[in-house]
Design a protein around this motif. Structure first.
Motif, PDB file in Angstrom:
ATOM      1  N   ARG A  75       0.251  -2.596  -8.401  1.00 28.84           N
ATOM      2  CA  ARG A  75      -0.667  -2.653  -7.245  1.00 28.84           C
ATOM      3  C   ARG A  75      -0.533  -1.405  -6.381  1.00 28.84           C
ATOM      4  O   ARG A  75      -1.510  -0.825  -5.936  1.00 28.84           O
ATOM      5  CB  ARG A  75      -0.394  -3.904  -6.424  1.00 28.84           C
ATOM      6  N   SER A  76       0.726  -0.973  -6.178  1.00 32.50           N
ATOM      7  CA  SER A  76       0.837   0.205  -5.305  1.00 32.50           C
ATOM      8  C   SER A  76       0.421   1.487  -6.031  1.00 32.50           C
ATOM      9  O   SER A  76      -0.012   2.439  -5.387  1.00 32.50           O
ATOM     10  CB  SER A  76       2.227   0.332  -4.681  1.00 32.50           C
TER      11      SER A  76
ATOM     12  N   TYR B 227      -3.520   0.952  -5.950  1.00 33.69           N
ATOM     13  CA  TYR B 227      -4.043   0.528  -4.639  1.00 33.69           C
ATOM     14  C   TYR B 227      -5.179  -0.491  -4.751  1.00 33.69           C
ATOM     15  O   TYR B 227      -6.283  -0.276  -4.241  1.00 33.69           O
ATOM     16  CB  TYR B 227      -4.531   1.757  -3.832  1.00 33.69           C
ATOM     17  N   ARG B 228      -4.946  -1.574  -5.464  1.00 35.79           N
ATOM     18  CA  ARG B 228      -5.998  -2.578  -5.602  1.00 35.79           C
ATOM     19  C   ARG B 228      -5.511  -3.913  -5.030  1.00 35.79           C
ATOM     20  O   ARG B 228      -4.325  -4.239  -5.090  1.00 35.79           O
ATOM     21  CB  ARG B 228      -6.365  -2.781  -7.087  1.00 35.79           C
TER      22      ARG B 228
ATOM     23  N   ILE C  69      -8.661   6.400  -6.921  1.00 36.89           N
ATOM     24  CA  ILE C  69      -7.603   5.616  -6.283  1.00 36.89           C
ATOM     25  C   ILE C  69      -7.743   5.789  -4.774  1.00 36.89           C
ATOM     26  O   ILE C  69      -7.755   6.928  -4.272  1.00 36.89           O
ATOM     27  CB  ILE C  69      -6.202   6.097  -6.762  1.00 36.89           C
ATOM     28  N   LYS C  70      -7.849   4.722  -4.079  1.00 33.46           N
ATOM     29  CA  LYS C  70      -8.000   4.759  -2.607  1.00 33.46           C
ATOM     30  C   LYS C  70      -9.170   5.667  -2.212  1.00 33.46           C
ATOM     31  O   LYS C  70      -9.019   6.558  -1.362  1.00 33.46           O
ATOM     32  CB  LYS C  70      -6.724   5.310  -1.979  1.00 33.46           C
TER      33      LYS C  70
END
Ligand code: ADP
Length: 389
Positions: free
Chosen positions: A43-44, A47-48, A110-111
């Motif tokens: 997850r990190s 970033y979801r 991502i993000k």
């Protein structure tokens, strides 16, 4: 049927600690390549949100750039057939190969940012509650790859510098051997036969010694300058001076060599004064090289014209001779170090093949440029532009 890493944790205390502390991103997919479980590092890394991930197609879940750009699902993008991760996942299901390791380099969203990533991953077929799944472990090696890229670039540069250094040593050794042996044998003869030598013979020998040692010194200076420039340790010492007065003085010094071939150097300008910032020692080197070439590669009794003008934001200086000229095929090489092309000096003068390479570097250091126009049998014109500011 869904499995969760939490239930795996409950069943095994050891696995529990391991999963909690592992830095690799871990996820599990079903046969449709949909995410069924993942750990915190997954997850990190991507970033979801957790609720958006379960049941999501793998490529969509990790922000694969092809799914984003083509607004397509993982499995139907233009890249899916050549995707390392996808083929490894499919193979794990189809052929149940033991752990398969591979690399994945691609852009990911991502993000909200598109980022180039390098992943090392492994896939392994597992069975949980009689259902086949694939366990994927991903390590982000982007930073390591970036450091490797920088290091590779530095190594490549070092290799080039090292090659040039070896070339330099080779040339220096080769070109210095002749003059040094001349100096050595002439001084030996002079010492042995000093009493018997007539003044006239002595003068002749001393003149040869002088000429030969002058060439050795010039070659050494050129080599030192070149290596200084190449290693980036050359520092310009710019001064605000009247460029026109500087040029006049320089031409006067070079006239000494020109008259020996019955040549003259004329200065052509409509300016009365050109004050600006330049490094006089280095630009003197540029002028000496260009003027000595004009003398060296022209026939006696000819004229060399130095023209200077101001154009836009530059001071433009050209050195034009009526000498042999340079064949078009040689022009692309004359600014390269150690390149002595087909044109030879007209009076057996020495040449090192370094002069124009040094000239070009000095002009580059001044953020200027140098051009050449030449026609065999007609002459050559070297023009350099120095920025006024
Ligand atoms: P060199 O020490 O050989 O003169 P340079 O780097 O100054 O080295 O010049 C490279 C080559 O370019 C020379 O060997 C010569 O063949 C050619 N060249 C340079 N200047 C001139 C010129 N003014 N006229 C004709 N040929 C020239």
């Amino acid at each position: 049927m869904k499995i969760s890493i939490d239930s795996l944790k409950d069943s095994n205390e050891f696995l529990n600690t391991l999963l909690d502390n592992i830095t690799s991103a871990i996820f599990v997919t079903d046969k449709d390549i949909r995410i069924q479980s993942f750990n915190d590092s997954f997850r990190s890394l991507f970033y979801r949100d957790e609720d958006m991930l379960i049941g999501e197609l793998c490529g969509n879940a990790i922000g694969c750039i092809y799914t984003v750009r083509e607004k397509a699902n993982c499995g139907s993008t233009s890249n899916c057939n050549s995707c390392n991760l996808r083929s490894s996942l499919l193979n794990a299901f189809l052929e149940k190969v033991p752990t398969h390791r591979s690399l994945l380099s691609r852009e990911f969203l991502i993000k909200d940012r598109v980022i180039q990533k390098y992943f090392q991953f492994s896939t392994r077929n597992i069975t949980f509650n009689k259902e086949e799944m694939v366990l994927v472990i991903v390590d982000d090696i982007t930073e390591y790859q970036e450091q490797k890229r920088v290091l590779d670039e530095k190594n490549q540069k070092l290799e080039i510098i090292n090659k040039q250094k070896n070339e330099l040593i080779g040339i220096a050794a080769h070109d210095l051997r002749n003059p040094l042996s001349v100096i050595n044998s002439f001084s030996e003869i002079m010492l042995e036969a000093l009493e018997d030598l007539k003044t006239e013979n002595l003068r002749e020998m001393l003149q040869i010694l002088k000429k030969t040692s002058h060439f050795s010194l010039q070659l050494l200076n050129d080599l030192l300058d070149f290596s200084k420039i190449e290693s980036g340790t050359l520092e310009l010492k710019k001064l605000k001076l009247n460029y026109l007065s500087f040029l006049k003085e320089n031409i006067q010094q070079n006239e000494f060599f020109a008259v020996q071939k019955n040549m003259r150097i004329i200065l052509n300008t409509s300016c009365s004064s050109i004050p600006f910032h330049f490094d006089p020692r280095r630009i003197e080197q540029v002028m000496n090289n260009l003027l000595s070439n004009a003398i060296k590669y022209s026939f006696p009794d000819s004229t060399i014209t130095v023209s200077v003008s101001m154009e836009n934001d530059s001071v433009v200086t050209s050195i034009e001779d009526c000498g042999q000229g340079i064949p078009e095929k040689d022009l692309p090489f004359i600014f390269q170090p150690f390149r002595q092309v087909s044109v030879k000096p007209t009076d057996n003068e020495k040449s090192t093949g370094l002069g124009l390479a040094i000239v070009k570097k000095i002009i580059d250091f001044h953020e200027g440029k140098i051009t050449v126009e030449s026609k065999p049998g007609k002459g050559s014109k070297f023009t350099f532009f120095l920025p006024l500011f």
